[in-house]
Design a protein around this motif. Structure first.
Motif, PDB file in Angstrom:
ATOM      1  N   PRO A  67     -22.869  86.152 -47.048  1.00 57.07           N
ATOM      2  CA  PRO A  67     -23.821  86.283 -46.023  1.00 57.07           C
ATOM      3  C   PRO A  67     -22.925  87.645 -45.314  1.00 57.07           C
ATOM      4  CG  PRO A  67     -22.579  84.179 -45.457  1.00 57.07           C
ATOM      5  CD  PRO A  67     -22.495  84.570 -46.853  1.00 57.07           C
ATOM      6  N   LYS A  68     -23.776  88.404 -45.052  1.00 62.59           N
ATOM      7  CA  LYS A  68     -23.187  89.982 -44.167  1.00 62.59           C
ATOM      8  C   LYS A  68     -23.078  89.325 -42.936  1.00 62.59           C
ATOM      9  CE  LYS A  68     -25.230  93.578 -46.997  1.00 62.59           C
ATOM     10  NZ  LYS A  68     -26.151  94.749 -47.288  1.00 62.59           N
ATOM     11  N   SER A  69     -23.658  88.448 -42.295  1.00 67.02           N
ATOM     12  CA  SER A  69     -23.543  87.884 -40.881  1.00 67.02           C
ATOM     13  C   SER A  69     -21.985  87.169 -40.768  1.00 67.02           C
ATOM     14  CB  SER A  69     -24.719  87.027 -40.490  1.00 67.02           C
ATOM     15  OG  SER A  69     -24.809  85.927 -41.166  1.00 67.02           O
ATOM     16  N   GLY A  70     -21.765  86.679 -41.838  1.00 69.39           N
ATOM     17  CA  GLY A  70     -20.768  85.434 -41.797  1.00 69.39           C
ATOM     18  C   GLY A  70     -21.061  84.156 -41.731  1.00 69.39           C
ATOM     19  N   ARG A  71     -22.350  83.957 -41.593  1.00 75.06           N
ATOM     20  CA  ARG A  71     -22.913  82.560 -41.222  1.00 75.06           C
ATOM     21  C   ARG A  71     -23.540  82.220 -42.586  1.00 75.06           C
ATOM     22  NH1 ARG A  71     -24.794  85.291 -36.651  1.00 75.06           N
ATOM     23  NH2 ARG A  71     -26.920  85.293 -37.652  1.00 75.06           N
ATOM     24  N   ILE A  72     -23.121  80.969 -43.164  1.00 72.85           N
ATOM     25  CA  ILE A  72     -23.532  80.394 -44.379  1.00 72.85           C
ATOM     26  C   ILE A  72     -25.209  80.088 -44.523  1.00 72.85           C
ATOM     27  CG2 ILE A  72     -22.851  78.188 -43.979  1.00 72.85           C
ATOM     28  CD1 ILE A  72     -22.750  79.646 -47.230  1.00 72.85           C
ATOM     29  N   GLU A  73     -25.717  79.720 -43.092  1.00 69.49           N
ATOM     30  CA  GLU A  73     -27.096  79.738 -43.038  1.00 69.49           C
ATOM     31  C   GLU A  73     -27.760  80.569 -43.096  1.00 69.49           C
ATOM     32  OE1 GLU A  73     -25.318  79.557 -38.532  1.00 69.49           O
ATOM     33  OE2 GLU A  73     -24.713  78.954 -40.586  1.00 69.49           O
ATOM     34  N   ASP A  74     -27.369  81.906 -42.971  1.00 68.88           N
ATOM     35  CA  ASP A  74     -28.144  83.052 -43.245  1.00 68.88           C
ATOM     36  C   ASP A  74     -28.134  83.455 -44.676  1.00 68.88           C
ATOM     37  OD1 ASP A  74     -28.577  83.450 -40.571  1.00 68.88           O
ATOM     38  OD2 ASP A  74     -26.988  84.840 -40.273  1.00 68.88           O
ATOM     39  N   ALA A  75     -27.355  83.131 -45.364  1.00 70.84           N
ATOM     40  CA  ALA A  75     -27.477  83.004 -46.798  1.00 70.84           C
ATOM     41  C   ALA A  75     -28.401  82.225 -47.610  1.00 70.84           C
ATOM     42  CB  ALA A  75     -26.146  83.067 -47.490  1.00 70.84           C
ATOM     43  N   ALA A  76     -28.201  80.849 -46.978  1.00 76.07           N
ATOM     44  CA  ALA A  76     -29.008  79.869 -47.648  1.00 76.07           C
ATOM     45  C   ALA A  76     -30.500  80.068 -47.308  1.00 76.07           C
ATOM     46  CB  ALA A  76     -28.802  78.582 -46.838  1.00 76.07           C
ATOM     47  N   ARG A  77     -30.586  80.682 -46.084  1.00 74.45           N
ATOM     48  CA  ARG A  77     -32.265  80.810 -45.552  1.00 74.45           C
ATOM     49  C   ARG A  77     -32.850  82.226 -46.319  1.00 74.45           C
ATOM     50  NH1 ARG A  77     -31.255  81.606 -40.637  1.00 74.45           N
ATOM     51  NH2 ARG A  77     -31.500  79.690 -39.729  1.00 74.45           N
ATOM     52  N   ALA A  78     -32.088  82.996 -46.494  1.00 74.53           N
ATOM     53  CA  ALA A  78     -32.441  83.993 -47.545  1.00 74.53           C
ATOM     54  C   ALA A  78     -32.810  83.789 -49.030  1.00 74.53           C
ATOM     55  CB  ALA A  78     -31.205  85.095 -47.664  1.00 74.53           C
ATOM     56  N   LEU A  79     -31.896  82.762 -49.406  1.00 77.03           N
ATOM     57  CA  LEU A  79     -32.195  82.358 -50.911  1.00 77.03           C
ATOM     58  C   LEU A  79     -33.580  81.661 -50.934  1.00 77.03           C
ATOM     59  CD1 LEU A  79     -31.187  82.334 -53.987  1.00 77.03           C
ATOM     60  CD2 LEU A  79     -29.912  80.342 -53.392  1.00 77.03           C
ATOM     61  N   GLU A  80     -33.908  80.937 -49.515  1.00 79.07           N
ATOM     62  CA  GLU A  80     -35.042  80.001 -49.797  1.00 79.07           C
ATOM     63  C   GLU A  80     -36.256  81.016 -49.988  1.00 79.07           C
ATOM     64  OE1 GLU A  80     -35.391  77.558 -46.549  1.00 79.07           O
ATOM     65  OE2 GLU A  80     -33.613  76.034 -47.340  1.00 79.07           O
ATOM     66  N   ARG A  81     -36.070  82.216 -49.762  1.00 78.38           N
ATOM     67  CA  ARG A  81     -37.351  83.293 -49.966  1.00 78.38           C
ATOM     68  C   ARG A  81     -37.619  83.292 -51.391  1.00 78.38           C
ATOM     69  NH1 ARG A  81     -34.390  86.807 -46.324  1.00 78.38           N
ATOM     70  NH2 ARG A  81     -34.333  88.342 -47.800  1.00 78.38           N
ATOM     71  N   LEU A  82     -36.650  82.871 -52.208  1.00 77.00           N
ATOM     72  CA  LEU A  82     -36.838  82.906 -53.735  1.00 77.00           C
ATOM     73  C   LEU A  82     -36.836  81.730 -54.586  1.00 77.00           C
ATOM     74  CD1 LEU A  82     -34.115  86.071 -54.486  1.00 77.00           C
ATOM     75  CD2 LEU A  82     -36.493  86.168 -53.861  1.00 77.00           C
ATOM     76  N   VAL A  83     -36.574  80.773 -53.927  1.00 77.11           N
ATOM     77  CA  VAL A  83     -36.509  79.344 -54.554  1.00 77.11           C
ATOM     78  C   VAL A  83     -37.393  78.468 -53.838  1.00 77.11           C
ATOM     79  CG1 VAL A  83     -34.256  79.858 -55.802  1.00 77.11           C
ATOM     80  CG2 VAL A  83     -34.471  78.580 -53.654  1.00 77.11           C
ATOM     81  N   PRO A  84     -38.062  77.293 -54.278  1.00 80.01           N
ATOM     82  CA  PRO A  84     -38.725  76.418 -53.617  1.00 80.01           C
ATOM     83  C   PRO A  84     -37.893  75.133 -53.152  1.00 80.01           C
ATOM     84  CG  PRO A  84     -39.314  76.115 -55.862  1.00 80.01           C
ATOM     85  CD  PRO A  84     -38.324  77.111 -55.825  1.00 80.01           C
ATOM     86  N   GLN A  85     -36.483  75.347 -53.272  1.00 83.72           N
ATOM     87  CA  GLN A  85     -35.555  74.240 -52.794  1.00 83.72           C
ATOM     88  C   GLN A  85     -35.112  74.445 -51.250  1.00 83.72           C
ATOM     89  OE1 GLN A  85     -35.563  75.418 -56.227  1.00 83.72           O
ATOM     90  NE2 GLN A  85     -36.606  73.460 -56.791  1.00 83.72           N
ATOM     91  N   ASP A  86     -34.661  73.266 -50.725  1.00 79.59           N
ATOM     92  CA  ASP A  86     -34.104  73.417 -49.777  1.00 79.59           C
ATOM     93  C   ASP A  86     -32.536  73.861 -49.646  1.00 79.59           C
ATOM     94  OD1 ASP A  86     -33.193  72.828 -46.910  1.00 79.59           O
ATOM     95  OD2 ASP A  86     -34.259  70.807 -46.633  1.00 79.59           O
ATOM     96  N   ILE A  87     -32.500  75.065 -49.415  1.00 82.49           N
ATOM     97  CA  ILE A  87     -30.931  75.571 -49.371  1.00 82.49           C
ATOM     98  C   ILE A  87     -30.178  75.234 -48.261  1.00 82.49           C
ATOM     99  CG2 ILE A  87     -29.470  77.360 -50.219  1.00 82.49           C
ATOM    100  CD1 ILE A  87     -31.335  76.346 -52.498  1.00 82.49           C
ATOM    101  N   MET A  88     -30.581  75.236 -47.250  1.00 79.30           N
ATOM    102  CA  MET A  88     -30.345  74.891 -45.831  1.00 79.30           C
ATOM    103  C   MET A  88     -29.567  73.629 -45.797  1.00 79.30           C
ATOM    104  SD  MET A  88     -30.980  77.571 -43.547  1.00 79.30           S
ATOM    105  CE  MET A  88     -31.358  77.114 -42.000  1.00 79.30           C
ATOM    106  N   ALA A  89     -30.226  72.724 -46.710  1.00 79.96           N
ATOM    107  CA  ALA A  89     -29.671  71.417 -46.335  1.00 79.96           C
ATOM    108  C   ALA A  89     -28.389  70.912 -47.325  1.00 79.96           C
ATOM    109  CB  ALA A  89     -30.886  70.353 -46.632  1.00 79.96           C
ATOM    110  N   ILE A  90     -27.949  71.952 -48.251  1.00 75.87           N
ATOM    111  CA  ILE A  90     -26.767  71.740 -48.963  1.00 75.87           C
ATOM    112  C   ILE A  90     -25.688  71.751 -48.141  1.00 75.87           C
ATOM    113  CG2 ILE A  90     -25.696  72.477 -50.957  1.00 75.87           C
ATOM    114  CD1 ILE A  90     -28.222  73.887 -51.929  1.00 75.87           C
ATOM    115  N   ALA A  91     -24.894  70.505 -48.015  1.00 83.01           N
ATOM    116  CA  ALA A  91     -23.683  70.383 -47.280  1.00 83.01           C
ATOM    117  C   ALA A  91     -22.755  71.087 -47.920  1.00 83.01           C
ATOM    118  CB  ALA A  91     -23.564  69.084 -47.275  1.00 83.01           C
TER     119      ALA A  91
END
Length: 381
Positions: A67-91
């Protein structure tokens, strides 16, 4: 023509080791890969189920999403635009199975996504990895640095003795649970290790720097419980486990619901969920969740011992009528000493025990819809 005479084929960092071990090399997904070793597919398959097998899966693609922001949740939220899975919830320290989908709800590829704390680590299929990387760059470059990890190999260690074997080289291995993933030292080498695989057995996948791959593989093979395993047994193992092979059981014409992969789409991304939709093909995929799909991937068990192979047409009756589906993967299941297959049938013919017929060499062989996996999995939960 033998694969090693084809200059266009790529080689993994373990190519020389395969040749030295007597591997029979064949073209696979653009790579020169071992289909079997002198022991043969049957013995390799049964050894993996009973002990531990070593697989070279370095042809797979490994990609870091930073993530360019340094926040992993921003990478997870971005990937959710391409997959139907809950990436934000991956610990952190965990991974999840996912699919890239297209605008029609079809599957572009299936992949693994791990949360490494400051970035996401993706493993994608060999035949799709260039297209997957381009897909990520086209859609996520504003939010993430997409880093293709081409300098790494990938080794799978699978089977009931995999933990004991790896524990001698990685002290943290026994404490890992199914789908745990993260950086670990293995035999003094800095690796990425996940407790996962594609055989239905307990095991690990180890991402290792290419320069250290042969040394690590040889160290693992020094253990008498470990044998090298080729693509032939890898395929029969995953078939017995009821696992999809991209380009065969799933592709751009199949939705996750048709493919019986509903379990992989979390409630948060479904209708009424906190982040429902928002991925390619969401309208069609969610409609399949809500109203059902017209066809479904099922397991198939044939009567007798004749294997029913990929491409065989399926019929509702033993004579006459139009095909109602087809087999997408099929072969002999060594663990069962019986043929097993998977294929697509109309949903109204997908109930367990439904009698169908497969056309094999001009004859219709009886088979029945069967539960999957065909062999019980042994993942360490």
């Amino acid at each position: 023509m033998l694969a090693h005479n084809q200059d266009s084929l790529k080689r993994t960092p373990l190519y020389d080791l395969h040749v030295s071990l007597g591997g029979k090399m064949v073209p696979f997904a653009g790579y020169d890969m071992p289909v079997q070793y002198p022991a043969g597919v049957l013995k390799e398959h049964l050894h993996t189920r009973a002990s531990a097998g070593l697989f070279d899966v370095s042809h797979m693609g490994q990609i870091a999403l930073r993530p360019k922001s340094g926040r992993i949740e921003d990478a997870a939220r971005a990937l959710e635009r391409l997959v139907p899975q809950d990436i934000m919830a991956i610990a952190p320290g965990r991974q999840r199975y996912a699919q890239f989908t297209n605008a029609d709800g079809g599957i572009l590829d299936d992949l693994m996504v791990a949360n490494f704390g400051d970035h996401l680590f993706l493993v994608v299929n060999a035949a799709c990895k260039d297209a997957d990387e381009a897909h990520l760059r086209a859609n996520l470059s504003d939010d993430c640095v997409i880093d293709s990890l081409e300098g790494r190999a990938l080794i799978a260690l699978q089977g009931p003795k995999a933990e004991a074997v790896l524990a001698k080289l990685c002290v943290e291995a026994p404490a890992m649970k199914f789908m745990d993933a993260g950086p670990h030292d293995v035999a003094g080498i800095k690796c990425f290790v996940s407790r996962s695989g594609y055989t239905g057995e307990d095991g690990f996948e180890i991402s290792v720097p290419a320069a250290d791959a042969e040394r690590l593989a040889k160290t693992l093979l020094e253990n008498p419980d470990v044998l090298p395993i080729g693509l032939g047994a890898r395929d029969s193992l995953r078939l017995e486990a009821g696992l999809c092979l991209y380009g065969h059981d799933i592709d751009t014409t199949t939705t996750p619901v048709e493919a019986a992969l509903e379990w992989s789409v979390q409630k948060s991304r479904r209708t009424g969920g906190a982040r429902a939709g928002g991925f390619p093909g969401a309208e069609k995929i969610l409609a399949h969740f809500d109203g059902g799909a017209s066809r479904r991937r099922v397991g198939l068990r044939a009567e007798g011992r004749a294997p029913v192979r990929e491409g065989a047409l399926l019929f509702a009756d033993d004579t006459g009528g139009e095909p109602i589906g087809k087999v997408t993967s099929g072969g002999f299941g060594p663990s069962l000493s019986a043929p097993v297959a998977m294929g697509y049938v109309p949903t109204n013919l997908s109930a367990l025990g439904t009698k169908l017929f497969a056309e094999v060499r001009g004859q219709r062989l009886p088979l029945a819809v069967a539960a999957m996996p065909f062999v019980k999995n042994t993942y360490k939960r």
